[in-house]
Write a protein that holds these residues in place. Structure first.
Motif, PDB file in Angstrom:
ATOM      1  N   MET A 115       0.827  -1.208   0.000  1.00  0.00           N
ATOM      2  CA  MET A 115       0.000   0.000   0.000  1.00  0.00           C
ATOM      3  C   MET A 115       0.858   1.254   0.000  1.00  0.00           C
ATOM      4  SD  MET A 115      -3.153  -0.624  -0.339  1.00  0.00           S
ATOM      5  CE  MET A 115      -3.904   0.897   0.171  1.00  0.00           C
ATOM      6  N   ALA A 116       1.960   1.249   0.743  1.00  0.00           N
ATOM      7  CA  ALA A 116       2.853   2.410   0.776  1.00  0.00           C
ATOM      8  C   ALA A 116       3.453   2.660  -0.602  1.00  0.00           C
ATOM      9  CB  ALA A 116       3.955   2.194   1.809  1.00  0.00           C
ATOM     10  N   ILE A 117       3.848   1.602  -1.290  1.00  0.00           N
ATOM     11  CA  ILE A 117       4.406   1.754  -2.639  1.00  0.00           C
ATOM     12  C   ILE A 117       3.368   2.329  -3.592  1.00  0.00           C
ATOM     13  CG2 ILE A 117       5.259   0.453  -4.638  1.00  0.00           C
ATOM     14  CD1 ILE A 117       6.689  -1.383  -2.612  1.00  0.00           C
ATOM     15  N   VAL A 118       2.147   1.853  -3.505  1.00  0.00           N
ATOM     16  CA  VAL A 118       1.079   2.360  -4.368  1.00  0.00           C
ATOM     17  C   VAL A 118       0.845   3.847  -4.104  1.00  0.00           C
ATOM     18  CG1 VAL A 118      -1.407   2.208  -4.836  1.00  0.00           C
ATOM     19  CG2 VAL A 118      -0.035   0.127  -4.675  1.00  0.00           C
ATOM     20  N   VAL A 119       0.795   4.239  -2.842  1.00  0.00           N
ATOM     21  CA  VAL A 119       0.570   5.643  -2.500  1.00  0.00           C
ATOM     22  C   VAL A 119       1.716   6.508  -3.009  1.00  0.00           C
ATOM     23  CG1 VAL A 119       0.410   7.264  -0.569  1.00  0.00           C
ATOM     24  CG2 VAL A 119      -0.917   5.154  -0.534  1.00  0.00           C
ATOM     25  N   ILE A 120       2.952   6.062  -2.840  1.00  0.00           N
ATOM     26  CA  ILE A 120       4.113   6.824  -3.305  1.00  0.00           C
ATOM     27  C   ILE A 120       4.066   6.986  -4.823  1.00  0.00           C
ATOM     28  CG2 ILE A 120       6.634   6.713  -3.598  1.00  0.00           C
ATOM     29  CD1 ILE A 120       6.715   5.493  -0.753  1.00  0.00           C
ATOM     30  N   LEU A 121       3.718   5.928  -5.545  1.00  0.00           N
ATOM     31  CA  LEU A 121       3.636   6.021  -6.999  1.00  0.00           C
ATOM     32  C   LEU A 121       2.540   6.978  -7.441  1.00  0.00           C
ATOM     33  CD1 LEU A 121       4.209   2.302  -8.036  1.00  0.00           C
ATOM     34  CD2 LEU A 121       5.798   4.220  -8.274  1.00  0.00           C
ATOM     35  N   ILE A 122       1.435   6.996  -6.729  1.00  0.00           N
ATOM     36  CA  ILE A 122       0.356   7.938  -7.061  1.00  0.00           C
ATOM     37  C   ILE A 122       0.809   9.368  -6.828  1.00  0.00           C
ATOM     38  CG2 ILE A 122      -1.933   8.739  -6.341  1.00  0.00           C
ATOM     39  CD1 ILE A 122      -2.667   5.771  -5.924  1.00  0.00           C
ATOM     40  N   VAL A 123       1.477   9.619  -5.704  1.00  0.00           N
ATOM     41  CA  VAL A 123       1.966  10.971  -5.399  1.00  0.00           C
ATOM     42  C   VAL A 123       2.974  11.424  -6.454  1.00  0.00           C
ATOM     43  CG1 VAL A 123       3.320  12.316  -3.738  1.00  0.00           C
ATOM     44  CG2 VAL A 123       1.470  10.843  -2.942  1.00  0.00           C
ATOM     45  N   ILE A 124       3.881  10.540  -6.843  1.00  0.00           N
ATOM     46  CA  ILE A 124       4.866  10.883  -7.876  1.00  0.00           C
ATOM     47  C   ILE A 124       4.161  11.183  -9.198  1.00  0.00           C
ATOM     48  CG2 ILE A 124       6.726   9.934  -9.309  1.00  0.00           C
ATOM     49  CD1 ILE A 124       7.749   8.502  -6.785  1.00  0.00           C
ATOM     50  N   GLY A 125       3.172  10.362  -9.539  1.00  0.00           N
ATOM     51  CA  GLY A 125       2.416  10.591 -10.774  1.00  0.00           C
ATOM     52  C   GLY A 125       1.712  11.928 -10.770  1.00  0.00           C
ATOM     53  N   ILE A 126       1.107  12.286  -9.658  1.00  0.00           N
ATOM     54  CA  ILE A 126       0.434  13.586  -9.561  1.00  0.00           C
ATOM     55  C   ILE A 126       1.459  14.712  -9.650  1.00  0.00           C
ATOM     56  CG2 ILE A 126      -0.858  15.095  -7.987  1.00  0.00           C
ATOM     57  CD1 ILE A 126      -2.335  12.559  -7.033  1.00  0.00           C
ATOM     58  N   GLY A 127       2.601  14.540  -8.992  1.00  0.00           N
ATOM     59  CA  GLY A 127       3.650  15.561  -9.031  1.00  0.00           C
ATOM     60  C   GLY A 127       4.180  15.783 -10.435  1.00  0.00           C
ATOM     61  N   VAL A 128       4.389  14.705 -11.185  1.00  0.00           N
ATOM     62  CA  VAL A 128       4.877  14.832 -12.564  1.00  0.00           C
ATOM     63  C   VAL A 128       3.840  15.535 -13.432  1.00  0.00           C
ATOM     64  CG1 VAL A 128       5.438  13.469 -14.622  1.00  0.00           C
ATOM     65  CG2 VAL A 128       6.448  12.871 -12.428  1.00  0.00           C
ATOM     66  N   LYS A 129       2.591  15.205 -13.235  1.00  0.00           N
ATOM     67  CA  LYS A 129       1.530  15.791 -14.054  1.00  0.00           C
ATOM     68  C   LYS A 129       1.308  17.268 -13.712  1.00  0.00           C
ATOM     69  CE  LYS A 129      -1.834  15.166 -17.005  1.00  0.00           C
ATOM     70  NZ  LYS A 129      -1.577  14.887 -18.394  1.00  0.00           N
ATOM     71  N   LEU A 130       1.370  17.634 -12.436  1.00  0.00           N
ATOM     72  CA  LEU A 130       1.082  19.007 -12.019  1.00  0.00           C
ATOM     73  C   LEU A 130       2.332  19.877 -11.895  1.00  0.00           C
ATOM     74  CD1 LEU A 130      -1.656  18.403  -9.313  1.00  0.00           C
ATOM     75  CD2 LEU A 130      -1.951  19.048 -11.692  1.00  0.00           C
ATOM     76  N   GLY A 131       3.511  19.286 -12.019  1.00  0.00           N
ATOM     77  CA  GLY A 131       4.764  20.027 -11.842  1.00  0.00           C
ATOM     78  C   GLY A 131       4.850  21.306 -12.649  1.00  0.00           C
TER      79      GLY A 131
END
Length: 82
Positions: free
Chosen positions: A49-65
């Motif tokens: 679950m922690a890995i999934v959450v981290i990947l989602i946060v990174i994905g959002i960061g890349v998209k909104l950066g």
């Protein structure tokens, strides 16, 4: 219900018992444990679950950066004009 001797340890057990309460020996070695079915998220452990959450946060960061950088530049320009 009759009492029989366990084939492994010799303790008296019921003839209807699935296993010996003393040593755990099963009369039928091919008995498979019951697998519980559940929700996909219930079967995940905390690490997954922690890995999934981290990947989602990174994905959002890349998209909104780029938008965040543009917003910060705008705030900087507004603060410099005053």
């Amino acid at each position: 219900m009759a009492l029989i001797n366990c084939e492994e340890c010799g303790s008296e057990i019921s003839d209807k018992a699935a296993f010996c309460p003393n040593c755990g020996y099963t009369k039928h070695q091919n008995i498979k444990p019951v697998q519980r079915e559940g929700c996909f998220l219930q079967t995940l452990n905390g690490g997954c679950m922690a890995i999934v959450v981290i990947l989602i946060v990174i994905g959002i960061g890349v998209k909104l950066g780029p938008y965040l950088i543009e917003f910060i530049n705008y705030i900087y320009q507004v603060s410099q004009s005053n």
